[in-house]
Design a protein around this motif. Structure first.
Motif, PDB file in Angstrom:
ATOM      1  N   VAL A 173       6.782  44.703  10.808  1.00  0.00           N
ATOM      2  CA  VAL A 173       6.981  45.838   9.914  1.00  0.00           C
ATOM      3  C   VAL A 173       7.842  46.867  10.636  1.00  0.00           C
ATOM      4  O   VAL A 173       7.594  47.166  11.809  1.00  0.00           O
ATOM      5  N   ALA A 174       8.838  47.411   9.960  1.00  0.00           N
ATOM      6  CA  ALA A 174       9.695  48.446  10.552  1.00  0.00           C
ATOM      7  C   ALA A 174       9.967  49.526   9.521  1.00  0.00           C
ATOM      8  O   ALA A 174      10.116  49.231   8.331  1.00  0.00           O
ATOM      9  N   ALA A 175      10.027  50.766   9.988  1.00  0.00           N
ATOM     10  CA  ALA A 175      10.309  51.885   9.092  1.00  0.00           C
ATOM     11  C   ALA A 175      10.838  53.063   9.893  1.00  0.00           C
ATOM     12  O   ALA A 175      10.587  53.185  11.092  1.00  0.00           O
ATOM     13  N   THR A 176      11.534  53.942   9.208  1.00  0.00           N
ATOM     14  CA  THR A 176      12.044  55.143   9.858  1.00  0.00           C
ATOM     15  C   THR A 176      10.905  55.991  10.408  1.00  0.00           C
ATOM     16  O   THR A 176      10.918  56.392  11.571  1.00  0.00           O
ATOM     17  N   ASP A 177       9.905  56.263   9.596  1.00  0.00           N
ATOM     18  CA  ASP A 177       8.786  57.120   9.997  1.00  0.00           C
ATOM     19  C   ASP A 177       7.582  56.299  10.412  1.00  0.00           C
ATOM     20  O   ASP A 177       7.340  55.190   9.894  1.00  0.00           O
ATOM     21  N   ILE A 178       6.778  56.878  11.298  1.00  0.00           N
ATOM     22  CA  ILE A 178       5.509  56.255  11.671  1.00  0.00           C
ATOM     23  C   ILE A 178       4.645  56.054  10.434  1.00  0.00           C
ATOM     24  O   ILE A 178       4.012  54.999  10.267  1.00  0.00           O
ATOM     25  N   ALA A 179       4.607  57.048   9.553  1.00  0.00           N
ATOM     26  CA  ALA A 179       3.788  56.943   8.350  1.00  0.00           C
ATOM     27  C   ALA A 179       4.212  55.758   7.492  1.00  0.00           C
ATOM     28  O   ALA A 179       3.377  55.130   6.827  1.00  0.00           O
ATOM     29  N   GLY A 180       5.502  55.438   7.501  1.00  0.00           N
ATOM     30  CA  GLY A 180       5.975  54.281   6.752  1.00  0.00           C
ATOM     31  C   GLY A 180       5.438  52.978   7.297  1.00  0.00           C
ATOM     32  O   GLY A 180       5.087  52.073   6.541  1.00  0.00           O
ATOM     33  N   VAL A 181       5.374  52.858   8.617  1.00  0.00           N
ATOM     34  CA  VAL A 181       4.811  51.658   9.236  1.00  0.00           C
ATOM     35  C   VAL A 181       3.324  51.549   8.927  1.00  0.00           C
ATOM     36  O   VAL A 181       2.822  50.491   8.519  1.00  0.00           O
ATOM     37  N   LEU A 182       2.586  52.643   9.114  1.00  0.00           N
ATOM     38  CA  LEU A 182       1.137  52.612   8.903  1.00  0.00           C
ATOM     39  C   LEU A 182       0.780  52.245   7.472  1.00  0.00           C
ATOM     40  O   LEU A 182      -0.244  51.615   7.220  1.00  0.00           O
ATOM     41  N   ALA A 183       1.643  52.617   6.520  1.00  0.00           N
ATOM     42  CA  ALA A 183       1.354  52.345   5.109  1.00  0.00           C
ATOM     43  C   ALA A 183       1.315  50.854   4.805  1.00  0.00           C
ATOM     44  O   ALA A 183       0.701  50.442   3.816  1.00  0.00           O
ATOM     45  N   ALA A 184       1.938  50.028   5.649  1.00  0.00           N
ATOM     46  CA  ALA A 184       1.982  48.585   5.412  1.00  0.00           C
ATOM     47  C   ALA A 184       0.890  47.826   6.165  1.00  0.00           C
ATOM     48  O   ALA A 184       0.754  46.617   5.981  1.00  0.00           O
ATOM     49  N   LEU A 185       0.130  48.507   7.009  1.00  0.00           N
ATOM     50  CA  LEU A 185      -0.867  47.824   7.832  1.00  0.00           C
ATOM     51  C   LEU A 185      -2.219  47.785   7.124  1.00  0.00           C
ATOM     52  O   LEU A 185      -2.632  48.764   6.499  1.00  0.00           O
ATOM     53  N   ASP A 186      -2.912  46.657   7.272  1.00  0.00           N
ATOM     54  CA  ASP A 186      -4.245  46.524   6.665  1.00  0.00           C
ATOM     55  C   ASP A 186      -5.270  47.408   7.364  1.00  0.00           C
ATOM     56  O   ASP A 186      -6.200  47.917   6.730  1.00  0.00           O
TER      57      ASP A 186
END
Length: 629
Positions: free
Chosen positions: A157-170
């Motif tokens: 998973v990759a995203a600009t923001d940390i919050a974007g990454v966390l949103a994809a994690l179970d």
């Protein structure tokens, strides 16, 4: 600033549209001009768009190649835009639109992973190869456009923001206590970690390839360390520098809206604004307008720069709008940290928020900053040694004459003799002599605030960082240190994220690749001379900036922005010491409490503000993380 999001399942499981949507939703503030996704079998790619130029509006991202073989999501801009367009078209590439994303995509199709040798700018991107089911990610040479990622052995998973990454994690990862320890101790050694274990940041000048179930990370750009640009006269250096800086400012100013400049009254931001003003007056500025904004601090305080701003505005004949410092309640910082899923930003970065808002209110989507000038223009004090090792006796003489005028014959002679002796010694010998003289280096000023376990962890991080530096020649270590300085990168991130929340993209001419490479490839005597830093910059700006600014040696101080928060900070820290076992494992409770007590009524220059804020920020993060669990 736009945003990138990507998911790749390595076991062939189809990517879920709901997951990529959750990632972009967490970064929705970056998508003022639209949020789009593509689900491509095991991969899903998303993009939050903030259009800052006419070229941006030529395409919708994620952008796929005609045969749908590759798909890109890009945040950022290409500084060498015209050069790259010419290079691609001369090689027979058909460009379907004018967007920066199309340039980067076609460069990757043509050159593969070596495309990064041809792209300059501020950027982060992900490109998915449909046929091979591989993902290629990269960020710019300085990491100004962040890209965070997480890999659990099955899903990347990759995203600009940390919050974007966390949103994809179970599941929410555990806190990264070593990272928090650096904040508390005010000791900065790692640049690829976040406050969450396993959520990493792609380091500056790196690319990442994910294929065949393996993640590979490599550095594609290294700071040039050899001095290769030498001129016979100061005039030649000055002419080169002035032309270079003008070019960097012009490249950063490409927009179809007016461009804002943050103007502090210092040497760096004032020069950028003045050069942009010259181009605007000459009708060759690459945007339809220019606006300057400055912080308005109370008169007579260490933060007051009004006299310099007034001198600049008068000299160039353009108004500079004064904006009050943004000093919210501590609740604002806590809400920001909760939304961004990271530590709260520093007060002396948040105070600049008003500049971004003023820019946005005036229709600007780009704001030029002077960040990077202090890093790459100040100069390093080994100029005599460097001149001798390079066989440049003329430069040695110019430095000696300038030092003698400024500091006297005795100081100058002693400095020249000492560095002359050291110039003939191998690096191993000078390292040994320095170790005998200095003894065991201090890790960080607030190390003793940490628990014993965390002190050991900080020492491990310090040793790893020092080992990287020790592999370089002695004279090159400070130069490399400027590039990899973790705290500077953290500050840039804070400023960029809060500007993005207001629909503004910060750009940094003095952190451009060509600007940094010029600094790295030129001798130190052109920057530090006669005890004065930024020598070449001051000389190049004569006739452009007023003398009041060119001769300026002081800098404004905004550390007093911390003081109003101290009582509430102490209250939260005391509460967490009492209630949160995880926080007690991180700090020496009595030492921390005594430090807050000692700050009451103390002069600002005697208060360890960075460690106090780091302790508060870590306590708040652990409290919010515990609630999230």
């Amino acid at each position: 600033m736009s945003a990138v999001a990507a998911i790749l399942h390595t076991d062939g499981e189809p990517a879920a549209a709901s997951a990529i949507s959750a990632m972009t939703a967490a970064m929705h503030y970056r998508g003022q001009d639209g949020v789009h996704h593509q689900v491509l079998g095991p991969c899903a790619i998303g993009h939050c768009a903030l259009h800052v130029s006419a070229e941006d509006r030529d395409s919708v991202q994620p952008l796929s190649e005609n045969e749908a073989s590759y798909t890109i999501s890009l945040d950022g801009y290409v500084a060498n835009y015209e050069e790259l367009r010419r290079d691609l078209t001369q090689r027979g590439v058909t460009l379907r639109n004018r967007s920066d994303a199309e340039l980067v995509l076609q460069a990757h199709i043509l050159w593969g992973r070596e495309c990064l040798e041809h792209i300059n700018g501020e950027f982060a991107f992900g490109i998915y190869d449909h046929a091979n089911e591989t993902l290629f990610c990269a960020c710019d040479h300085t990491g100004l456009r962040q890209l965070h990622y997480h890999w659990d052995g099955r899903t990347f998973v990759a995203a600009t923001d940390i919050a974007g990454v966390l949103a994809a994690l179970d599941e929410r990862p555990a806190p990264n206590y070593g990272y928090l320890a650096e904040h508390i101790a005010n000791g900065w050694f790692t640049y690829d970690e976040t406050p969450w274990q396993g959520v990493m940041r792609l380091p500056r000048g790196h690319c990442l390839t994910f294929e065949n179930g393996k993640l590979q990370r490599r550095e594609y750009w290294e700071l040039p360390l050899e001095i290769t640009t030498r001129y016979r006269s100061d005039g030649e250096y000055i002419e080169h520098y002035r032309s270079l800086l003008t070019e960097c400012v012009a490249e950063a100013g490409r927009s179809d809206r007016p461009v804002a400049c943050e103007v502090s009254g210092g040497l760096d931001s004032s020069a950028i604004f003045a050069l942009a003003n010259q181009m605007d007056r000459a009708s060759n500025w690459p945007s339809p307008g220019l606006a300057g904004f400055t912080l308005s601090a109370p008169r007579g305080t260490p933060a007051d720069e009004a006299r310099y701003i007034e001198a600049l505005a008068s000299a160039i004949g353009r108004e500079i709008e004064a904006v009050p410092l943004f000093c919210p309640d501590l609740d604002w910082f806590e809400a920001q940290a909760q939304i961004d899923q990271r530590l709260p930003f520093l007060p002396n970065t948040v105070m600049l928020r008003g500049l971004a808002k003023a820019a946005s209110d005036n229709g600007c989507r780009i704001s030029l900053t002077g960040q990077g000038g202090d890093q790459w223009l100040d100069g390093l004090p080994h100029y005599y040694r460097q001149s001798l090792r390079g066989g440049d006796l003329s430069a040695f003489g110019r430095s000696f004459r300038a030092d003698r005028r400024a500091r006297g014959l005795a100081w100058s002679a002693a400095q020249a003799v000492r560095q002359s002796v050291v110039a003939g010694l191998p690096d191993g010998v000078t390292d040994g002599l320095r170790a005998l003289r200095d003894g065991e280096p201090e890790i960080a000023t607030g190390t003793h605030w940490l628990s014993g376990e965390m002190q050991r962890e900080l020492r491990r991080r310090s040793n790893a960082f020092r080992a990287q530096m020790a592999a370089l020649p002695t004279d090159d270590r400070p130069k490399r240190g400027k590039l990899v300085a973790p705290f500077a990168l953290l500050v840039f991130d804070m400023l960029n994220v809060q500007a993005a929340r207001l629909g503004v993209e910060n750009r940094h001419p003095m952190l451009s690749r060509k600007f940094i490479e010029f600094s790295a490839r030129t001798p130190e005597h052109i920057r530090l001379r006669g005890g004065t830093t930024k020598h070449i910059h001051r000389e190049a700006m004569k006739g452009i900036l007023p003398d009041k600014i060119i001769d300026r040696e002081s800098k404004a101080h905004f550390s007093q922005t911390f003081l109003p928060y101290l009582p509430e900070m102490q209250a939260l820290v005391a509460e967490q010491i009492h209630e949160n076992a995880e926080f007690r494992q991180l700090v020496e409770s009595d030492t921390v409490c005594a430090a807050f007590d000692g700050a009451k009524g103390a002069p600002i220059d005697q208060i360890p503000i960075w460690s106090l804020w780091g302790t508060y920020a870590s306590a708040l993060f652990l409290e919010q993380a515990r609630v999230d669990y």
